[in-house]
Design a protein around this motif. Structure first.
Motif, PDB file in Angstrom:
ATOM      1  N   HIS A  89       0.852  -1.177   0.000  1.00  9.00           N
ATOM      2  CA  HIS A  89       0.000   0.000   0.000  1.00  9.00           C
ATOM      3  C   HIS A  89       0.895   1.237   0.000  1.00  9.00           C
ATOM      4  N   ALA A  90       0.456   2.274  -0.682  1.00  6.42           N
ATOM      5  CA  ALA A  90       1.156   3.549  -0.656  1.00  6.42           C
ATOM      6  C   ALA A  90       0.543   4.467   0.391  1.00  6.42           C
ATOM      7  N   ARG A  91       1.291   5.464   0.782  1.00  5.94           N
ATOM      8  CA  ARG A  91       0.720   6.508   1.634  1.00  5.94           C
ATOM      9  C   ARG A  91      -0.340   7.267   0.849  1.00  5.94           C
ATOM     10  N   VAL A  92      -1.486   7.496   1.479  1.00  7.59           N
ATOM     11  CA  VAL A  92      -2.578   8.256   0.874  1.00  7.59           C
ATOM     12  C   VAL A  92      -2.887   9.423   1.809  1.00  7.59           C
ATOM     13  N   PHE A  93      -2.693  10.632   1.313  1.00  8.08           N
ATOM     14  CA  PHE A  93      -2.872  11.835   2.135  1.00  8.08           C
ATOM     15  C   PHE A  93      -2.078  11.728   3.439  1.00  8.08           C
ATOM     16  N   GLY A  94      -0.869  11.179   3.337  1.00  9.20           N
ATOM     17  CA  GLY A  94       0.049  11.142   4.471  1.00  9.20           C
ATOM     18  C   GLY A  94      -0.126   9.977   5.420  1.00  9.20           C
ATOM     19  N   TYR A  95      -1.071   9.066   5.160  1.00  7.87           N
ATOM     20  CA  TYR A  95      -1.303   7.938   6.077  1.00  7.87           C
ATOM     21  C   TYR A  95      -1.120   6.627   5.334  1.00  7.87           C
ATOM     22  N   VAL A  96      -0.543   5.651   6.038  1.00  5.49           N
ATOM     23  CA  VAL A  96      -0.430   4.309   5.483  1.00  5.49           C
ATOM     24  C   VAL A  96      -0.486   3.292   6.611  1.00  5.49           C
ATOM     25  N   PHE A  97      -1.095   2.157   6.330  1.00  7.76           N
ATOM     26  CA  PHE A  97      -1.022   0.991   7.208  1.00  7.76           C
ATOM     27  C   PHE A  97      -0.865  -0.216   6.297  1.00  7.76           C
ATOM     28  N   ASN A  98       0.226  -0.938   6.485  1.00 10.84           N
ATOM     29  CA  ASN A  98       0.578  -2.055   5.611  1.00 10.84           C
ATOM     30  C   ASN A  98       0.603  -3.350   6.405  1.00 10.84           C
ATOM     31  N   PRO A  99      -0.515  -4.064   6.518  1.00 15.21           N
ATOM     32  CA  PRO A  99      -0.465  -5.347   7.223  1.00 15.21           C
ATOM     33  C   PRO A  99       0.578  -6.295   6.639  1.00 15.21           C
ATOM     34  N   LEU A 100       0.718  -6.292   5.304  1.00 16.00           N
ATOM     35  CA  LEU A 100       1.680  -7.182   4.658  1.00 16.00           C
ATOM     36  C   LEU A 100       2.239  -6.511   3.412  1.00 16.00           C
ATOM     37  N   THR A 101       3.561  -6.381   3.369  1.00 15.83           N
ATOM     38  CA  THR A 101       4.274  -5.949   2.172  1.00 15.83           C
ATOM     39  C   THR A 101       5.174  -7.095   1.732  1.00 15.83           C
ATOM     40  N   ARG A 113      15.520 -15.316  -6.128  1.00 17.53           N
ATOM     41  CA  ARG A 113      16.426 -15.633  -5.025  1.00 17.53           C
ATOM     42  C   ARG A 113      15.674 -15.892  -3.720  1.00 17.53           C
ATOM     43  N   CYS A 114      14.720 -15.032  -3.391  1.00 21.80           N
ATOM     44  CA  CYS A 114      13.986 -15.177  -2.132  1.00 21.80           C
ATOM     45  C   CYS A 114      12.799 -14.229  -2.164  1.00 21.80           C
ATOM     46  N   VAL A 115      11.963 -14.350  -1.152  1.00 22.69           N
ATOM     47  CA  VAL A 115      10.856 -13.416  -0.928  1.00 22.69           C
ATOM     48  C   VAL A 115      10.962 -12.911   0.503  1.00 22.69           C
ATOM     49  N   VAL A 116      10.742 -11.638   0.689  1.00 17.90           N
ATOM     50  CA  VAL A 116      10.691 -11.060   2.034  1.00 17.90           C
ATOM     51  C   VAL A 116       9.250 -10.645   2.310  1.00 17.90           C
ATOM     52  N   ALA A 117       8.720 -11.119   3.433  1.00 19.38           N
ATOM     53  CA  ALA A 117       7.374 -10.751   3.878  1.00 19.38           C
ATOM     54  C   ALA A 117       7.518  -9.826   5.080  1.00 19.38           C
ATOM     55  N   GLU A 118       7.101  -8.584   4.923  1.00 20.57           N
ATOM     56  CA  GLU A 118       7.189  -7.590   5.985  1.00 20.57           C
ATOM     57  C   GLU A 118       5.789  -7.393   6.581  1.00 20.57           C
ATOM     58  N   VAL A 119       5.668  -7.688   7.882  1.00 14.63           N
ATOM     59  CA  VAL A 119       4.370  -7.666   8.553  1.00 14.63           C
ATOM     60  C   VAL A 119       4.331  -6.492   9.528  1.00 14.63           C
ATOM     61  N   HIS A 120       3.230  -5.755   9.506  1.00 17.34           N
ATOM     62  CA  HIS A 120       3.003  -4.660  10.444  1.00 17.34           C
ATOM     63  C   HIS A 120       1.788  -4.994  11.303  1.00 17.34           C
ATOM     64  N   ARG A 126       6.796  -3.650  13.423  1.00 14.86           N
ATOM     65  CA  ARG A 126       6.951  -4.370  12.163  1.00 14.86           C
ATOM     66  C   ARG A 126       8.018  -5.443  12.301  1.00 14.86           C
ATOM     67  N   HIS A 127       7.895  -6.456  11.466  1.00 16.40           N
ATOM     68  CA  HIS A 127       8.830  -7.576  11.499  1.00 16.40           C
ATOM     69  C   HIS A 127       8.888  -8.175  10.096  1.00 16.40           C
ATOM     70  N   SER A 128      10.071  -8.619   9.689  1.00 12.52           N
ATOM     71  CA  SER A 128      10.242  -9.178   8.347  1.00 12.52           C
ATOM     72  C   SER A 128      10.704 -10.622   8.423  1.00 12.52           C
ATOM     73  N   TYR A 129      10.174 -11.427   7.483  1.00 11.59           N
ATOM     74  CA  TYR A 129      10.525 -12.838   7.365  1.00 11.59           C
ATOM     75  C   TYR A 129      11.223 -13.075   6.027  1.00 11.59           C
ATOM     76  N   LEU A 130      12.332 -13.781   6.057  1.00 12.17           N
ATOM     77  CA  LEU A 130      13.014 -14.193   4.839  1.00 12.17           C
ATOM     78  C   LEU A 130      12.495 -15.566   4.439  1.00 12.17           C
ATOM     79  N   TYR A 146       4.109 -10.722  17.159  1.00 16.29           N
ATOM     80  CA  TYR A 146       2.761 -10.553  17.706  1.00 16.29           C
ATOM     81  C   TYR A 146       1.922  -9.731  16.732  1.00 16.29           C
ATOM     82  N   VAL A 147       0.856 -10.323  16.223  1.00 16.49           N
ATOM     83  CA  VAL A 147      -0.009  -9.629  15.270  1.00 16.49           C
ATOM     84  C   VAL A 147      -1.400  -9.445  15.881  1.00 16.49           C
ATOM     85  N   SER A 148      -2.143 -10.543  16.019  1.00 19.42           N
ATOM     86  CA  SER A 148      -3.464 -10.479  16.626  1.00 19.42           C
ATOM     87  C   SER A 148      -3.349 -10.611  18.142  1.00 19.42           C
TER      88      SER A 148
END
Length: 243
Positions: A89-101, A113-120, A126-130, A146-148
């Motif tokens: 997700h991009a910032r929209v009017f200065g706000y962003v919330f990205n559950p998963l990038t 080579r790999c995928v990185v999953a970045e969780v907010h 935030r935390h990233s998984y390789l 910790y997510v939910s």
């Protein structure tokens, strides 16, 4: 190799099957971009789309690409400048919330080579998984973040993350105790990035990521009122957590 940026009209669903059954579904839109060549929009459209380095990884690098490379270096991975495709997700009017990038990472010759999953989460962490997906895009990783508030930090994720094409089709299962108490899916269709397409999505989903954040919190309140127990949350120590 990475191609032009694209918009995906998405339906995102969360289905909880234990200890109570509950479902959340909402519509939004996401961007797929070449991390080295983010889209350049005119002044009128810029408030609808910003990709900021502060919103990803440690938030202290001059670009998102630099943040990704620093994360990969910490795990012994060097792409040697190879291309990266990011779904976010991009910032929209200065706000962003990205559950998963998601970042699909390639060597210089274009080999995956790999995928990185970045969780907010909704606590500003935030935390990233390789991940090392197989040919079908499937990967497994232990849950470390910790997510939910209704699930402890245990179990593992089973993910299916094929690189988006004309269709976006992602699935994340949480596996605990021999079952799958939670599943998230993202389904979408690709659209060319045009002024009309972006304005159309912005009008259909104004403040799109704020709406997602509010919806998640609202459903959390509903689960709490159903007497679902809250799991304790420890301070997150991941280096990807922004200061």
């Amino acid at each position: 190799m990475t191609g032009a940026p694209a918009l995906y009209r998405c339906a995102i669903s969360h289905v909880r099957t234990a200890p109570v059954r509950h479902a959340l579904r909402h519509r939004t839109y996401m961007w797929l971009i070449d991390l080295d060549h983010p889209p350049e929009l005119n002044r009128v459209l810029r408030p609808l789309t910003r990709f900021d380095a502060r919103d990803h990884f440690a938030g202290d690098q001059p670009s998102i690409r630099a943040g990704l490379d620093a994360f990969l270096a910490g795990h012994g991975v060097d792409l040697d400048g190879g291309p990266v495709v990011m779904l976010t997700h991009a910032r929209v009017f200065g706000y962003v919330f990205n559950p998963l990038t998601l970042y699909w990472c390639h060597d210089r010759d274009g080999t995956p080579r790999c995928v990185v999953a970045e969780v907010h989460n909704t606590y500003g962490e935030r935390h990233s998984y390789l991940l090392r997906p197989d040919e079908t895009g499937r990967a497994y990783v232990d849950k470390e973040f910790y997510v939910s508030p209704f699930f402890p930090v245990d179990g593992r994720y089973r993910m299916r993350l094929p690189r988006p094409g004309d269709r976006l089709d992602l699935t994340v299962h949480l596996e605990r105790g021999g079952g799958r108490p939670f599943t998230a899916t993202v389904r979408g269709t690709r659209r060319e990035v045009t002024t009309g397409a972006l304005l159309g999505q912005a009008l259909r989903h104004p403040w799109s990521t704020l709406a997602v954040s509010v919806a998640i919190r609202f459903h959390g309140v509903r689960l709490y009122l159903r007497r679902l127990p809250i799991q304790p949350r420890a301070e997150h120590k991941s280096p990807e957590n922004a200061s």
